[in-house]
Design an enzyme around this catalytic site. Structure first.
Site, PDB file in Angstrom:
ATOM      1  N   LYS A 116       0.943  -1.044  -0.021  1.00 17.35           N
ATOM      2  CA  LYS A 116       0.358   0.081  -0.023  1.00 17.35           C
ATOM      3  C   LYS A 116       0.754   1.099  -0.065  1.00 17.35           C
ATOM      4  CE  LYS A 116      -4.413  -1.817   1.971  1.00 17.35           C
ATOM      5  NZ  LYS A 116      -3.918  -3.173   2.197  1.00 17.35           N
ATOM      6  N   GLU A 200      -2.792   6.446   8.388  1.00 20.13           N
ATOM      7  CA  GLU A 200      -3.819   7.237   7.635  1.00 20.13           C
ATOM      8  C   GLU A 200      -4.536   8.301   8.383  1.00 20.13           C
ATOM      9  OE1 GLU A 200      -5.440   5.475   4.329  1.00 20.13           O
ATOM     10  OE2 GLU A 200      -3.866   5.384   2.839  1.00 20.13           O
ATOM     11  N   HIS A 235     -14.290  -3.810   9.011  1.00 19.91           N
ATOM     12  CA  HIS A 235     -13.597  -3.047   7.874  1.00 19.91           C
ATOM     13  C   HIS A 235     -13.677  -4.129   6.456  1.00 19.91           C
ATOM     14  CE1 HIS A 235     -11.959  -0.118  10.125  1.00 19.91           C
ATOM     15  NE2 HIS A 235     -11.342  -1.019  11.043  1.00 19.91           N
ATOM     16  N   ARG A 292      -7.007  -7.829  -9.196  1.00 22.63           N
ATOM     17  CA  ARG A 292      -7.720  -9.239  -9.649  1.00 22.63           C
ATOM     18  C   ARG A 292      -9.042  -8.941  -9.670  1.00 22.63           C
ATOM     19  NH1 ARG A 292     -10.391  -9.353  -4.552  1.00 22.63           N
ATOM     20  NH2 ARG A 292      -9.171  -8.436  -2.911  1.00 22.63           N
TER      21      ARG A 292
END
Length: 659
Positions: A116, A200, A235, A292
């Site tokens: 990420k 973040e 999440h 994907r």
């Protein structure tokens, strides 16, 4: 065009790929672990190869075993599905070296988006907007905490190499940052073999909107509109829909073009999804790219009329994209819900066990069921506990939502706890109907959505008892719709039984009844209703309760009963005449394992006082951490486990001292 494909996956996605591949005339090869020898995807494929033991690391994550299976069967291509090795660049490279087509992007694109932090650095260079955060290589906890302090709380801690909500924690304040960081790192290490994280800014009410992109090897790239995946727990996505509610044409174009820019910047080929956080002011930020096919791809298929797996196989055969951007048309609205073996009333705790009863509504132009499970199969601890995906389509959002509610009401899953009733409440929620969605929706509407299964009503108890009595005697008391005589006469015997309302708080109910020629007469506090009923071999219970006609689904495994009424699955248990309920005090003294797993941490010791809600034990199961908390204040008398222990479901972990 390819002539054969090996599907390096299991469950519903393997079945879904097999379906399209066969329609296209390809020979299909499945792979399976010891736990999946009798699985549906194995039965549906033209050929199947055993690749190892039940654990994913011994089977579906063994790249060499999968490639060897492809060589042995002469497979021209490998479709990785999603999860497992689908985003593993080394596996894609190994396929290329073995001269086997990998149905997915080139290894370089997977590597570019695999971490990420690295991905966000690339997106910054491509001028794709990013959420403020720290994506650096230095993983020293002090450095990470300093970065969080600078960003400002709350912050989101995310596994750099992961996805699917694993290794993702929210630190609301500096005081809890270290604990949340450690938990995120443990989950990341367990799930992905990599404990790196990024930090973040945590947006308060963002929406999760993702763009489906598709690219070929000839330089063409398009976006197939958007999906809203804002409704999440842990999440992880619960309901997905397309298009996103409230989306304007201008915003759709901006987000779509940003997604295409992201894909082109890494030389992408095949199906991919660029995920964005959409803020309340219309700003959007790149979150990650999944290299994907996504779990929720069917909603895109239903609004576009396209088969994305067919597109994947054609692109893998070096064909050009079938359509250009201006040829793509958005039609109607679609929803997808994921039916899980999990307990919404216990923080969505995954469940294991045998599916004793399984009934889905018939598929048609409005309803689609993607599953890899059949009645009688086990949901084990080895894999994700998803049972099926239920997808609906109609001409607009409100019509599609009505289809979703109806379809959920016709779905029956018995034998273990599922989220079906929770999904039905969610689909009937007024705020959801208005499209007022964001990633905090479930938490904000918790009182309306939970508990997902209400306490058993008088009707539920009467129907469950009647179904039980009929199933035991294997008789039908006639057709209550058309017959007024012919009821079997049992005489004037008097009996009683006790039913525990398992899904309604373990409450015990004693039912007294007589056998009568007209059926069963139940003696309640204020009435003595007579129940006339018939039970078909497929579990349809048709009953007349003192002139009120009702229909329900009924399934029984031993003393365990599942009753399906008005879209809700009730779980009950016959306790027998001698049943005596445990005292609430006795039950509260023990903390037992809710499922099999491994102890990660023990936060208490014998003799320690704890407050209600205090964390006691952290259990890892199904690659997720579950914190067991104190249901009441008290003194710990005994701790029967330690970090690293493998424990079984129901095992006593600790005990409180009697007050």
């Amino acid at each position: 065009m390819l002539k054969s494909v090996l599907i390096a996956n299991r469950g519903e996605i393997a079945c879904r790929v097999i379906r399209t591949a066969k329609r296209m005339g390809l020979r299909t090869i499945a792979v399976y672990s010891d736990a999946d020898a009798q699985a549906l995807h194995v039965a549906q494929a033209d050929e199947a190869v055993r690749i190892g033991g039940p654990l994913a690391r011994d089977s579906y994550l063994k790249a060499d075993a999968i490639i060897e299976a492809a060589k042995k069967t002469g497979a021209g291509a490998i479709h990785p599905g999603y999860g497992f090795l689908s985003e593993n660049a080394a596996f894609a490279q190994a396929c290329a070296e073995a001269k086997i087509v990998f149905v997915g992007p080139p290894p370089s694109a997977i590597r570019a988006m695999g971490g990420k932090s690295e991905a966000k650095a690339l997106m910054a260079k491509a001028n794709v907007p990013l959420v403020p955060g720290y994506h650096g290589e230095d993983q020293d906890p002090k450095v990470l905490e300093k970065a969080a302090d600078k960003i400002g709380y709350p912050v989101l801690i995310k596994a750099s190499a992961g996805g699917g909500g694993k290794g993702m924690k929210v630190a609301a304040s500096k005081a809890e940052f270290r604990d949340q960081l450690a938990s995120a790192q443990r989950e990341a290490k367990s799930s992905f073999g990599d404990d790196r994280v990024l930090i973040e800014k945590y947006l308060e009410r963002p929406r999760h909107v993702e763009i489906q992109v598709f690219a070929d090897s000839h330089g063409n790239c398009v976006y197939l509109f958007e999906r809203d995946c804002s409704i999440q727990r842990r999440h992880q996505k619960v309901i997905e829909e397309a298009p996103a509610p409230g989306m304007t044409a201008a915003l759709r174009k901006r987000m779509g073009e940003a997604a295409v820019t992201a894909a082109k910047s890494i030389g992408y080929v095949g199906a991919g999804t660029v995920e964005f956080l959409l803020d309340e002011d219309g700003s959007f930020y790149f979150m990650e790219m999944n290299t994907r096919l996504q779990v929720e791809h069917p909603v895109t298929e239903l609004i576009t009329g396209l088969d994305l797996v067919e597109w994947q196989l054609r692109v893998a055969s070096d064909e050009k994209l079938p359509l250009a951007q201006d040829q793509l048309v958005l039609n109607g609205h679609a929803f997808e819900v994921r039916l899980y073996a999990e307990d919404p009333d216990r923080d969505f705790l995954p469940q294991t066990g045998r599916i004793a009863h399984l009934r889905f509504p018939a598929e048609n132009g409005h309803v689609r069921i993607d599953t890899g499970i059949t009645e009688g199969k086990e949901i084990s601890t080895y894999y994700d506990p998803m049972i099926a995906k239920l997808i609906v389509w109609d001409r607009d959002r409100m019509s599609a939502l009505a289809q979703l509610r109806r379809t959920l009401g016709e779905t029956e899953i018995g034998g273990l706890i599922t989220n079906t009733a929770f999904l039905a409440r969610l689909a009937g929620n007024k705020a959801f109907a208005k499209g007022d969605v964001d990633t905090g929706f479930i938490g904000r509407h918790e009182k309306e959505l939970l508990p997902s299964v209400p306490a058993a009503s008088e009707d539920v108890l009467l129907l469950a008892a009647t179904g039980l009595l009929l199933s035991e005697r294997q008789v039908s008391l006639g057709d209550p719709w058309s017959s007024s005589d012919g009821w079997r006469h049992y005489g004037g015997a008097h009996d009683h039984l006790s039913l525990i309302d398992v899904s309604g708080g373990q409450t015990a109910h004693k039912l007294v009844f007589d056998y009568a020629k007209d059926g069963f007469v139940f003696h309640l506090k204020r009435a003595a209703p007579i129940v006339r009923a018939s039970l078909s071999v497929d579990g349809r219970l048709i009953a007349d309760i003192s002139g009120r006609r009702m229909a329900a689904g009924f399934a029984r495994t031993g003393d365990d009963i599942a009753l399906f009424l008005d879209g809700i699955s009730y779980r009950l248990k016959r306790a027998g005449i001698a049943f005596e309920d445990e005292s609430g005090e006795a039950a509260a003294l023990k903390v037992t394992a809710p499922m099999p797993g491994r102890i990660i941490a023990v936060h208490v010791a014998a003799g320690k006082m704890v407050e209600k809600g205090a964390p006691l034990i952290v259990l890892e199961a199904m690659k997720m951490e579950h914190t067991l908390k104190a249901g009441h204040a008290g003194k710990i008398e005994h701790v029967g486990c330690k970090s690293g222990d493998q424990i079984r479901e129901g095992q006593e972990l600790l005990r409180f001292a009697a007050s």
